[in-house]
Structures are given as structure tokens and as C-alpha cells.
Design a protein around this motif. Structure first.
Motif, short mmCIF file in Angstrom:
data_model
loop_
_atom_site.label_atom_id
_atom_site.label_comp_id
_atom_site.label_asym_id
_atom_site.label_seq_id
_atom_site.Cartn_x
_atom_site.Cartn_y
_atom_site.Cartn_z
N MET A 1 0.83 -1.21 0.00
CA MET A 1 0.00 0.00 0.00
C MET A 1 0.86 1.25 0.00
O MET A 1 0.52 2.24 -0.65
CB MET A 1 -0.91 -0.01 1.20
CG MET A 1 -2.02 -1.01 1.05
SD MET A 1 -3.14 -0.93 2.41
CE MET A 1 -2.12 -1.55 3.69
N ALA A 2 1.98 1.20 0.72
CA ALA A 2 2.85 2.37 0.75
C ALA A 2 3.37 2.65 -0.66
O ALA A 2 3.40 3.79 -1.10
CB ALA A 2 4.01 2.14 1.72
N GLY A 3 3.75 1.60 -1.37
CA GLY A 3 4.24 1.76 -2.73
C GLY A 3 3.19 2.35 -3.64
O GLY A 3 3.45 3.25 -4.43
N GLN A 4 1.96 1.84 -3.50
CA GLN A 4 0.88 2.34 -4.34
C GLN A 4 0.56 3.79 -4.03
O GLN A 4 0.36 4.60 -4.93
CB GLN A 4 -0.36 1.48 -4.16
CG GLN A 4 -0.20 0.12 -4.78
CD GLN A 4 -1.48 -0.66 -4.74
OE1 GLN A 4 -2.28 -0.51 -3.81
NE2 GLN A 4 -1.68 -1.50 -5.70
N PHE A 5 0.53 4.11 -2.72
CA PHE A 5 0.21 5.48 -2.36
C PHE A 5 1.31 6.42 -2.82
O PHE A 5 1.03 7.53 -3.26
CB PHE A 5 -0.02 5.61 -0.85
CG PHE A 5 -1.46 5.52 -0.52
CD1 PHE A 5 -2.30 6.60 -0.76
CD2 PHE A 5 -1.99 4.37 0.01
CE1 PHE A 5 -3.64 6.52 -0.49
CE2 PHE A 5 -3.33 4.29 0.30
CZ PHE A 5 -4.16 5.36 0.04
N TRP A 6 2.53 5.96 -2.70
CA TRP A 6 3.63 6.81 -3.14
C TRP A 6 3.49 7.12 -4.63
O TRP A 6 3.60 8.25 -5.06
CB TRP A 6 4.97 6.13 -2.86
CG TRP A 6 6.08 6.94 -3.41
CD1 TRP A 6 6.63 8.04 -2.83
CD2 TRP A 6 6.72 6.77 -4.68
NE1 TRP A 6 7.60 8.56 -3.65
CE2 TRP A 6 7.66 7.81 -4.80
CE3 TRP A 6 6.59 5.86 -5.71
CZ2 TRP A 6 8.47 7.94 -5.92
CZ3 TRP A 6 7.38 6.00 -6.83
CH2 TRP A 6 8.31 7.03 -6.91
N LEU A 7 3.21 6.09 -5.42
CA LEU A 7 3.09 6.31 -6.86
C LEU A 7 1.89 7.20 -7.17
O LEU A 7 1.98 8.12 -7.98
CB LEU A 7 2.95 4.98 -7.60
CG LEU A 7 2.92 5.18 -9.11
CD1 LEU A 7 4.32 5.33 -9.65
CD2 LEU A 7 2.20 4.08 -9.83
#
Lengths: 149, 153
Positions: free
Chosen positions: B124-130
Motif C-alpha cells: 500500500m505504501a508503494g501504491q500510495f507513493w506512486l
């Protein structure tokens, strides 16, 4: 590629289709100490994020800049920029960065506005009375209310 | 004519990737309260492969699932695919870190439970970052993050 002549390409699962794909050596001490630490950290993350984003003293989203009691501009705080606002005495310079706003320079004598420093929380306020300029951080725009309440 | 020979490891990766893609596609057919939110059951396969065959095989399976799954669903190179890929890469990094730490320091070994929680958070962190860096550069996005984190924890 030949499918039948080469025995090495037969996948291992086909030999024992019922073997469960569990990790080698079993699950081994199933909730390990590190597991519990990770779970507690993950659970602690939620209240932390809630307090950070939804708690009291929420970070404002916009700054309202008044000149002589009239609204001069409403600017979003997420976009870094520098504003030059003409007041009664001269031009005051305001800076917006990282969700905060401050007075950088003002043609007044006391520089109270500059000494107020960064304003980031909803409701925070700084004014340069001689120059008749004030900046106030305001919360979310009304259009978000249907989601928040 | 040159021939391609698949090794045992290749076949194994292909089997597990096929399984993960099947779950990925079956899941995308499930109705969801919000578009883009799904249970992510295909990641179970990644986890099993990691614990049985190591990080390299898990990375193969996860990335093959993202690429082949998006080709089959018709979302290849679309924002959905980008979000899927960034989530997969972030969760692979977290899995590698958690798994590697357990190898180096056995007292901090994580089982499947801890690894999956770690990978989910990183996903989720990766998705939110993107999403923040690319699609919606507005801090309001992170107000959504905490409610989603809450649900997943």
C-alpha cells in the motif's frame, strides 16, 4: 521445445500433486517474536495515522490573505510559492512551503508578522497591522464536508 | 533451429505464476465496493514461493503475475498496471528485507504471518507513493491512506 522426451521439464508438482505447498521445514514456531513486533507496529500505525491526519489541530489546506479587511487571495498550502502582497505601506512578501505559510519581509517597523514564524495548523493567524495585511490558515474547503461528516 | 529448454526451476516458477495469475484474474471479477480495492489473494502465492524457494523465485512469480495478469485483463501500461507494479515491487522489497533479516539474524526471523503483514503495508505504501507522485499530487490523498490502513490491519 519437446514436451515428452526431456524428463527434466516435468514439473515437480505433477509428481506429487497432493503435497501441500507449505514452507520447507513447516511453519516453525508459528508466531515468532518478530511477527508479534511487526503486528504491534502495524496496529500502532493506524492510531498514529489517524491522529496525524484526522486529529485536532489538523493541518490547514489553504491560507486566506486579507488586505485592509478584504480578501486578497486564497492560496493552497501544498504548492510552494512566494507571494508579494501590496499593503498600505508597501509590499509584504509571504512564503508558502511544505503546507505552511510565513511572512518573510514586511515594510513595517516591529516585524511582528515576520516573528510569528511558520503557520501551518488550521486557524493559525499572523498579521502585519501597519501594512494592513493578515494571513490565516483555514481548514478544508466546504466541498469536503459531505465526506467528513 | 535453436531450442529453448526449460529447467525444473523454470517450470516451477511458471506453475506458480500461472496459479497466481488465475487468482489475480478471478479476484478482478469479484465485485468491489470501490474500484481498485481488492483482497490481493494472489500475493499468498508469492509468499509461499518465497518461503519454499527463496526470494528470486518469489520475485519472478510476483512480476510475472503483474505483467501477464495485466496483459490478460487488458490493463497493461495503464494506471492500474502502474499501481499494481509499484505495489508488487514495494512488497517484494519489504519481503526481501524481512526474509533477509531473518537469515542474517535468526532471532528476528519472521514467519508467514509477519511477512504478509509487512508485505501488505509495503504494497500500500508503494501504491500510495506512486499515486501521490504521479496521479494526484495532493496531500488529501494521505487522509484516505489512514482509513485504508485501518481496514487492512
Amino acid at each position: 521445445m519437446s514436451e515428452t522426451s526431456n524428463p527434466s521439464i516435468v514439473p515437480p508438482l505433477a509428481k506429487s500433486p497432493l503435497r501441500p505447498p507449505f514452507p520447507k521445514g513447516g511453519w516453525g514456531g508459528f508466531p515468532t517474536r518478530a511477527d508479534i513486533v511487526i503486528l504491534l507496529l502495524a496496529l500502532a500505525l493506524v492510531p498514529y495515522l489517524y491522529i496525524h491526519y484526522w486529529g485536532n489541530g489538523a493541518h490547514g489546506e489553504q491560507a486566506r490573505i486579507l488586505v485592509g479587511g478584504k480578501e486578497f487571495a486564497r492560496v493552497p498550502l501544498y504548492k510552494a510559492q512566494r507571494l508579494e502582497v501590496p499593503g498600505a505601506l508597501g509590499v509584504s512578501v509571504l512564503e508558502i512551503k511544505d503546507g505552511k505559510i510565513r511572512f518573510i519581509a514586511s515594510p513595517c517597523r516591529g516585524k511582528q508578522c515576520v516573528h510569528s514564524g511558520w503557520l501551518g495548523l488550521s486557524g493559525e493567524f499572523a498579521a502585519c497591522l501597519p501594512n494592513r495585511i493578515s494571513a490565516q490558515v483555514v481548514g478544508r474547503e466546504p466541498r469536503f464536508d459531505a465526506i467528513n461528516f | 533451429m535453436p531450442t529453448l529448454t526449460a529447467t525444473r526451476e523454470d517450470m516451477r516458477i511458471a506453475w506458480f505464476a500461472a496459479l497466481a495469475i488465475t487468482i489475480h484474474i478471478a479476484e478482478s471479477a469479484l465485485p468491489s465496493p470501490l474500484p481498485g480495492i481488492k483482497p490481493g489473494l494472489a500475493n499468498v502465492i508469492t509468499l509461499v514461493v518465497l518461503l519454499r524457494y527463496g526470494l528470486a523465485a518469489a520475485a519472478w512469480v510476483a512480476l510475472l503475475r503483474v505483467f501477464a495478469g495485466s496483459l490478460l485483463l487488458g490493463t497493461f501500461l495503464s494506471p492500474t498496471f502502474m499501481l499494481s507494479l509499484s505495489g508488487a515491487l514495494a512488497s517484494l522489497c519489504a519481503l526481501g528485507a524481512g526474509y533477509g533479516l531473518g537469515r542474517v539474524w535468526p532471532a528476528a526471523r519472521l514467519s508467514a504471518l509477519g511477512l504478509s503483514v509487512l508485505a501488505a503495508l509495503a504494497h500500500m505504501a508503494g501504491q500510495f507513493w506512486l499515486a501521490y507522485a504521479w496521479f494526484i499530487p495532493h496531500p488529501g490523498l494521505f487522509y484516505l491512506a489512514c482509513s485504508i490502513y485501518c481496514r487492512c490491519s
